[in-house]
Design a protein around this motif. Structure first.
Motif, mmCIF file in Angstrom:
data_model
loop_
_atom_site.group_PDB
_atom_site.id
_atom_site.type_symbol
_atom_site.label_atom_id
_atom_site.label_comp_id
_atom_site.label_asym_id
_atom_site.label_seq_id
_atom_site.Cartn_x
_atom_site.Cartn_y
_atom_site.Cartn_z
ATOM 1 N N LEU A 21 -33.648 -90.828 -49.063
ATOM 2 C CA LEU A 21 -34.261 -89.502 -49.056
ATOM 3 C C LEU A 21 -33.211 -88.409 -48.915
ATOM 4 C CD1 LEU A 21 -36.806 -87.791 -49.086
ATOM 5 C CD2 LEU A 21 -36.947 -88.111 -46.597
ATOM 6 N N GLY A 22 -32.245 -88.615 -48.036
ATOM 7 C CA GLY A 22 -31.183 -87.627 -47.853
ATOM 8 C C GLY A 22 -30.368 -87.411 -49.116
ATOM 9 N N MET A 23 -30.055 -88.481 -49.799
ATOM 10 C CA MET A 23 -29.266 -88.381 -51.031
ATOM 11 C C MET A 23 -30.067 -87.684 -52.134
ATOM 12 S SD MET A 23 -26.140 -89.558 -50.914
ATOM 13 C CE MET A 23 -26.160 -88.338 -49.632
ATOM 14 N N ILE A 24 -31.310 -88.073 -52.295
ATOM 15 C CA ILE A 24 -32.134 -87.466 -53.344
ATOM 16 C C ILE A 24 -32.372 -85.984 -53.052
ATOM 17 C CG2 ILE A 24 -34.432 -87.471 -54.392
ATOM 18 C CD1 ILE A 24 -34.328 -90.559 -54.140
ATOM 19 N N LYS A 25 -32.610 -85.643 -51.801
ATOM 20 C CA LYS A 25 -32.825 -84.235 -51.443
ATOM 21 C C LYS A 25 -31.537 -83.422 -51.585
ATOM 22 C CE LYS A 25 -37.123 -84.305 -49.409
ATOM 23 N NZ LYS A 25 -38.139 -83.337 -49.643
ATOM 24 N N SER A 26 -30.382 -84.085 -51.507
ATOM 25 C CA SER A 26 -29.105 -83.382 -51.696
ATOM 26 C C SER A 26 -28.886 -82.983 -53.150
ATOM 27 C CB SER A 26 -27.947 -84.270 -51.238
ATOM 28 O OG SER A 26 -28.013 -84.492 -49.856
ATOM 29 N N PHE A 27 -29.468 -83.744 -54.065
ATOM 30 C CA PHE A 27 -29.335 -83.484 -55.508
ATOM 31 C C PHE A 27 -30.719 -83.607 -56.153
ATOM 32 C CE2 PHE A 27 -25.431 -85.468 -53.960
ATOM 33 C CZ PHE A 27 -24.484 -84.545 -54.364
ATOM 34 N N PRO A 28 -31.666 -82.717 -55.813
ATOM 35 C CA PRO A 28 -33.065 -82.921 -56.217
ATOM 36 C C PRO A 28 -33.330 -82.887 -57.719
ATOM 37 C CG PRO A 28 -32.776 -80.756 -55.246
ATOM 38 C CD PRO A 28 -31.484 -81.501 -55.052
ATOM 39 N N ASN A 29 -32.578 -82.103 -58.457
ATOM 40 C CA ASN A 29 -32.880 -81.944 -59.880
ATOM 41 C C ASN A 29 -31.727 -82.299 -60.803
ATOM 42 O OD1 ASN A 29 -35.526 -80.863 -59.382
ATOM 43 N ND2 ASN A 29 -34.496 -79.016 -58.695
ATOM 44 N N ASP A 30 -30.652 -82.808 -60.250
ATOM 45 C CA ASP A 30 -29.492 -83.052 -61.105
ATOM 46 C C ASP A 30 -28.763 -84.343 -60.751
ATOM 47 O OD1 ASP A 30 -28.571 -82.080 -58.700
ATOM 48 O OD2 ASP A 30 -27.621 -80.310 -59.542
ATOM 49 N N ALA A 31 -29.553 -85.351 -60.352
ATOM 50 C CA ALA A 31 -28.973 -86.662 -60.067
ATOM 51 C C ALA A 31 -29.720 -87.730 -60.847
ATOM 52 C CB ALA A 31 -29.038 -86.975 -58.579
ATOM 53 N N LYS A 74 -24.921 -84.251 -61.620
ATOM 54 C CA LYS A 74 -23.940 -83.940 -60.581
ATOM 55 C C LYS A 74 -23.695 -85.160 -59.704
ATOM 56 C CE LYS A 74 -24.665 -78.987 -60.030
ATOM 57 N NZ LYS A 74 -25.067 -77.932 -59.107
ATOM 58 N N ALA A 75 -24.676 -86.072 -59.674
ATOM 59 C CA ALA A 75 -24.540 -87.250 -58.820
ATOM 60 C C ALA A 75 -25.322 -88.421 -59.412
ATOM 61 C CB ALA A 75 -25.053 -86.957 -57.416
ATOM 62 N N ILE A 76 -24.851 -89.607 -59.055
ATOM 63 C CA ILE A 76 -25.563 -90.848 -59.353
ATOM 64 C C ILE A 76 -25.774 -91.525 -58.007
ATOM 65 C CG2 ILE A 76 -25.454 -93.100 -60.488
ATOM 66 C CD1 ILE A 76 -23.509 -91.766 -62.537
ATOM 67 N N ILE A 77 -27.021 -91.877 -57.735
ATOM 68 C CA ILE A 77 -27.386 -92.500 -56.467
ATOM 69 C C ILE A 77 -27.859 -93.917 -56.757
ATOM 70 C CG2 ILE A 77 -28.927 -92.381 -54.473
ATOM 71 C CD1 ILE A 77 -29.161 -89.279 -55.279
ATOM 72 N N VAL A 78 -27.133 -94.906 -56.269
ATOM 73 C CA VAL A 78 -27.496 -96.308 -56.463
ATOM 74 C C VAL A 78 -28.158 -96.767 -55.174
ATOM 75 C CG1 VAL A 78 -26.684 -98.630 -56.997
ATOM 76 C CG2 VAL A 78 -25.527 -96.641 -58.005
ATOM 77 N N ASP A 79 -29.456 -97.051 -55.258
ATOM 78 C CA ASP A 79 -30.221 -97.377 -54.062
ATOM 79 C C ASP A 79 -30.277 -98.875 -53.811
ATOM 80 O OD1 ASP A 79 -31.733 -96.813 -51.790
ATOM 81 O OD2 ASP A 79 -33.611 -97.000 -52.894
ATOM 82 N N ASP A 80 -30.250 -99.199 -52.566
ATOM 83 C CA ASP A 80 -30.340 -100.543 -52.010
ATOM 84 C C ASP A 80 -29.280 -101.481 -52.565
ATOM 85 O OD1 ASP A 80 -31.185 -102.358 -50.191
ATOM 86 O OD2 ASP A 80 -33.293 -101.917 -50.535
ATOM 87 N N PHE A 81 -28.064 -101.053 -52.365
ATOM 88 C CA PHE A 81 -26.899 -101.806 -52.814
ATOM 89 C C PHE A 81 -26.886 -103.219 -52.240
ATOM 90 C CE2 PHE A 81 -22.294 -102.808 -52.373
ATOM 91 C CZ PHE A 81 -22.027 -102.929 -53.717
ATOM 92 N N SER A 82 -27.328 -103.385 -51.011
ATOM 93 C CA SER A 82 -27.304 -104.720 -50.400
ATOM 94 C C SER A 82 -28.204 -105.685 -51.160
ATOM 95 C CB SER A 82 -27.696 -104.661 -48.922
ATOM 96 O OG SER A 82 -28.987 -104.119 -48.767
ATOM 97 N N LEU A 83 -29.354 -105.222 -51.632
ATOM 98 C CA LEU A 83 -30.224 -106.088 -52.426
ATOM 99 C C LEU A 83 -29.623 -106.390 -53.791
ATOM 100 C CD1 LEU A 83 -33.790 -104.707 -51.628
ATOM 101 C CD2 LEU A 83 -32.677 -106.756 -50.718
ATOM 102 N N ILE A 84 -28.949 -105.412 -54.368
ATOM 103 C CA ILE A 84 -28.292 -105.619 -55.662
ATOM 104 C C ILE A 84 -27.212 -106.681 -55.531
ATOM 105 C CG2 ILE A 84 -26.785 -104.522 -57.368
ATOM 106 C CD1 ILE A 84 -28.449 -101.905 -56.823
ATOM 107 N N VAL A 85 -26.420 -106.617 -54.459
ATOM 108 C CA VAL A 85 -25.360 -107.601 -54.244
ATOM 109 C C VAL A 85 -25.955 -108.984 -54.007
ATOM 110 C CG1 VAL A 85 -23.469 -108.301 -52.717
ATOM 111 C CG2 VAL A 85 -23.694 -105.924 -53.411
ATOM 112 N N ASP A 86 -27.002 -109.065 -53.205
ATOM 113 C CA ASP A 86 -27.656 -110.365 -52.956
ATOM 114 C C ASP A 86 -28.158 -110.987 -54.258
ATOM 115 O OD1 ASP A 86 -27.211 -110.225 -50.242
ATOM 116 O OD2 ASP A 86 -29.251 -109.573 -49.753
ATOM 117 N N SER A 87 -28.771 -110.173 -55.108
ATOM 118 C CA SER A 87 -29.275 -110.658 -56.387
ATOM 119 C C SER A 87 -28.133 -111.116 -57.284
ATOM 120 C CB SER A 87 -30.080 -109.541 -57.074
ATOM 121 O OG SER A 87 -30.499 -109.943 -58.345
ATOM 122 N N GLU A 88 -27.051 -110.351 -57.296
ATOM 123 C CA GLU A 88 -25.888 -110.711 -58.119
ATOM 124 C C GLU A 88 -25.283 -112.032 -57.630
ATOM 125 O OE1 GLU A 88 -23.126 -110.044 -61.285
ATOM 126 O OE2 GLU A 88 -25.019 -109.056 -60.809
#
Length: 127
Positions: A21-31, A74-88
């Motif tokens: 939520l913090g990351m998305i609210k930091s870049f609400p319309n340009d991420a 302006k930003a790319i937000i990759v969510d739940d990195f820990s789950l992505i790593v577990d899946s990989e």
């Protein structure tokens, strides 16, 4: 002294502490948000590239590179990195030639590629 152009940040905290939520609210319309749908808990859906359970890190790297090159975000937000790593890791371990500790060598090399894509992006990247 050089000016910092873009930030590659790794945000880490216990679950449900507001990282996404913090990351998305930091870049609400340009991420670009890379993850699962979040409209249900923030009230709107940012531009999103959906990660499915079988999504590989190589595809996420491709999306980061393409989004970065577009100049649209302006930003790319990759969510739940820990789950992505577990899946990989699970996928890597399913390949017989990656038995034992070899799987972790392959995972490390894959994560270095993701790190490099984030570092070289033409925008902020947060995991």
């Amino acid at each position: 002294m050089s000016k910092l152009r873009h930030v590659f940040g790794i945000i880490y905290a216990a679950p449900k502490k507001g990282k996404t939520l913090g990351m998305i609210k930091s870049f609400p319309n340009d991420a670009l948000y890379i993850g699962t749908s979040c409209a249900e808990y923030i009230g709107y859906e940012p531009e999103t590239w959906i990660v499915k359970p079988d999504t590989r890190v190589a595809k996420i790297i491709e999306v980061i590179n393409r989004a970065s090159a577009s100049g649209k975000f302006k930003a790319i937000i990759v969510d739940d990195f820990s789950l992505i790593v577990d899946s990989e890791l699970h996928h890597i371990q399913s390949v017989p030639k990656n038995a034992g500790f070899k799987a972790f060598d392959v995972l490390n090399k894959t994560m270095y590629k993701l790190r490099d894509a984030a570092r070289n992006a033409n925008c902020h990247v947060f995991l």
